[in-house]
Design a protein around this motif. Structure first.
Motif, mmCIF file in Angstrom:
data_model
loop_
_atom_site.group_PDB
_atom_site.id
_atom_site.type_symbol
_atom_site.label_atom_id
_atom_site.label_comp_id
_atom_site.label_asym_id
_atom_site.label_seq_id
_atom_site.Cartn_x
_atom_site.Cartn_y
_atom_site.Cartn_z
ATOM 1 N N SER A 43 130.388 14.727 0.689
ATOM 2 C CA SER A 43 131.221 14.049 -0.317
ATOM 3 C C SER A 43 131.879 14.932 -1.074
ATOM 4 O O SER A 43 131.469 15.840 -1.291
ATOM 5 N N ALA A 44 133.266 14.463 -1.326
ATOM 6 C CA ALA A 44 134.051 15.400 -2.470
ATOM 7 C C ALA A 44 133.429 15.667 -3.812
ATOM 8 O O ALA A 44 133.438 16.796 -4.114
ATOM 9 N N ASP A 45 132.792 14.803 -4.170
ATOM 10 C CA ASP A 45 132.098 14.699 -5.444
ATOM 11 C C ASP A 45 130.992 15.886 -5.432
ATOM 12 O O ASP A 45 130.922 16.948 -6.363
ATOM 13 N N ALA A 46 130.175 15.805 -4.383
ATOM 14 C CA ALA A 46 129.269 16.944 -4.314
ATOM 15 C C ALA A 46 129.832 18.125 -4.095
ATOM 16 O O ALA A 46 129.248 19.100 -4.737
ATOM 17 N N LEU A 47 130.909 18.363 -3.102
ATOM 18 C CA LEU A 47 131.505 19.577 -3.071
ATOM 19 C C LEU A 47 132.166 20.223 -4.392
ATOM 20 O O LEU A 47 131.648 21.543 -4.661
ATOM 21 N N HIS A 48 132.795 19.262 -5.130
ATOM 22 C CA HIS A 48 133.425 19.701 -6.234
ATOM 23 C C HIS A 48 132.235 20.160 -7.398
ATOM 24 O O HIS A 48 132.587 21.174 -7.956
ATOM 25 N N GLN A 49 131.398 19.227 -7.384
ATOM 26 C CA GLN A 49 130.161 19.948 -8.551
ATOM 27 C C GLN A 49 129.693 21.240 -8.144
ATOM 28 O O GLN A 49 129.219 21.900 -8.885
ATOM 29 N N ARG A 50 129.497 21.513 -6.632
ATOM 30 C CA ARG A 50 128.550 22.797 -6.397
ATOM 31 C C ARG A 50 129.624 24.017 -6.521
ATOM 32 O O ARG A 50 129.568 24.884 -7.106
ATOM 33 N N LEU A 51 131.146 23.567 -6.069
ATOM 34 C CA LEU A 51 132.047 24.840 -6.475
ATOM 35 C C LEU A 51 132.196 25.063 -7.961
ATOM 36 O O LEU A 51 132.415 26.328 -8.329
ATOM 37 N N GLU A 52 132.272 23.864 -8.751
ATOM 38 C CA GLU A 52 132.113 23.898 -10.279
ATOM 39 C C GLU A 52 131.141 24.704 -10.683
ATOM 40 O O GLU A 52 131.314 25.624 -11.498
ATOM 41 N N ALA A 53 129.814 24.433 -10.299
ATOM 42 C CA ALA A 53 128.613 25.366 -10.899
ATOM 43 C C ALA A 53 128.642 26.671 -10.687
ATOM 44 O O ALA A 53 128.269 27.608 -11.453
ATOM 45 N N SER A 54 129.269 26.921 -9.195
ATOM 46 C CA SER A 54 129.590 28.462 -9.120
ATOM 47 C C SER A 54 130.632 29.253 -9.583
ATOM 48 O O SER A 54 130.846 30.339 -9.494
ATOM 49 N N GLY A 55 131.527 28.561 -10.376
ATOM 50 C CA GLY A 55 132.790 28.879 -10.966
ATOM 51 C C GLY A 55 133.784 29.279 -9.952
ATOM 52 O O GLY A 55 134.715 30.103 -10.336
ATOM 53 N N ALA A 56 133.864 28.743 -9.001
ATOM 54 C CA ALA A 56 134.802 29.042 -7.767
ATOM 55 C C ALA A 56 135.928 28.211 -7.970
ATOM 56 O O ALA A 56 136.896 28.461 -7.540
ATOM 57 N N LEU A 57 135.938 27.061 -8.849
ATOM 58 C CA LEU A 57 137.114 26.312 -8.901
ATOM 59 C C LEU A 57 138.168 26.533 -9.810
ATOM 60 O O LEU A 57 138.042 27.264 -10.759
ATOM 61 N N VAL A 58 139.586 26.478 -9.385
ATOM 62 C CA VAL A 58 140.601 27.184 -10.059
ATOM 63 C C VAL A 58 141.639 25.934 -10.256
ATOM 64 O O VAL A 58 141.926 25.177 -9.013
ATOM 65 N N ARG A 59 142.225 25.722 -11.165
ATOM 66 C CA ARG A 59 143.144 24.448 -11.424
ATOM 67 C C ARG A 59 144.497 25.227 -10.867
ATOM 68 O O ARG A 59 144.819 26.274 -11.302
ATOM 69 N N ASP A 60 144.940 24.125 -10.005
ATOM 70 C CA ASP A 60 146.468 24.588 -9.568
ATOM 71 C C ASP A 60 147.430 24.653 -10.616
ATOM 72 O O ASP A 60 147.456 23.806 -11.592
ATOM 73 N N ALA A 61 147.985 26.043 -10.894
ATOM 74 C CA ALA A 61 149.188 26.081 -11.685
ATOM 75 C C ALA A 61 150.473 25.223 -11.799
ATOM 76 O O ALA A 61 151.261 25.089 -12.876
ATOM 77 N N ALA A 62 150.701 24.657 -10.725
ATOM 78 C CA ALA A 62 151.825 23.800 -10.204
ATOM 79 C C ALA A 62 151.635 22.673 -11.135
ATOM 80 O O ALA A 62 151.701 21.989 -11.865
#
Length: 87
Positions: A68-87
């Motif tokens: 699930s994209a939701d589950a992957l997103h939550q795990r990556l967010e919790a680990s601090g790995a997510l970065v917002r695209d500057a574009a």
């Protein structure tokens, strides 16, 4: 609902995942592969791992294994790995 919009292979067990909210992060499947289940065992082969694709916004492989994209997103967010695209 968060969906995957792009993926790129970045190594034998790593994908760069981009989500519908404009965030992105590398995701390693190492821990998942280490479970060594019937569904995850094929992912240990780099050529098979590289066959990942997006189906209905989820991460999928030809053997029917999906994450699930939701589950992957939550795990990556919790680990601090997510970065917002500057574009």
């Amino acid at each position: 609902m968060i969906k995957l919009t792009r993926l790129a292979v970045q190594g034998d067990t790593t994908l760069l995942l981009t989500f519908s909210d404009g965030t992105a992060a590398p995701w390693s499947a190492g821990a998942l592969i280490a479970r060594d289940t019937v569904m995850t065992r094929p992912l240990a082969d780099p050529a098979y791992f590289a066959r990942a694709f997006i189906e209905g916004g989820a991460l999928a492989w030809p053997n029917g294994f999906e994450l699930s994209a939701d589950a992957l997103h939550q795990r990556l967010e919790a680990s601090g790995a997510l970065v917002r695209d500057a574009a």
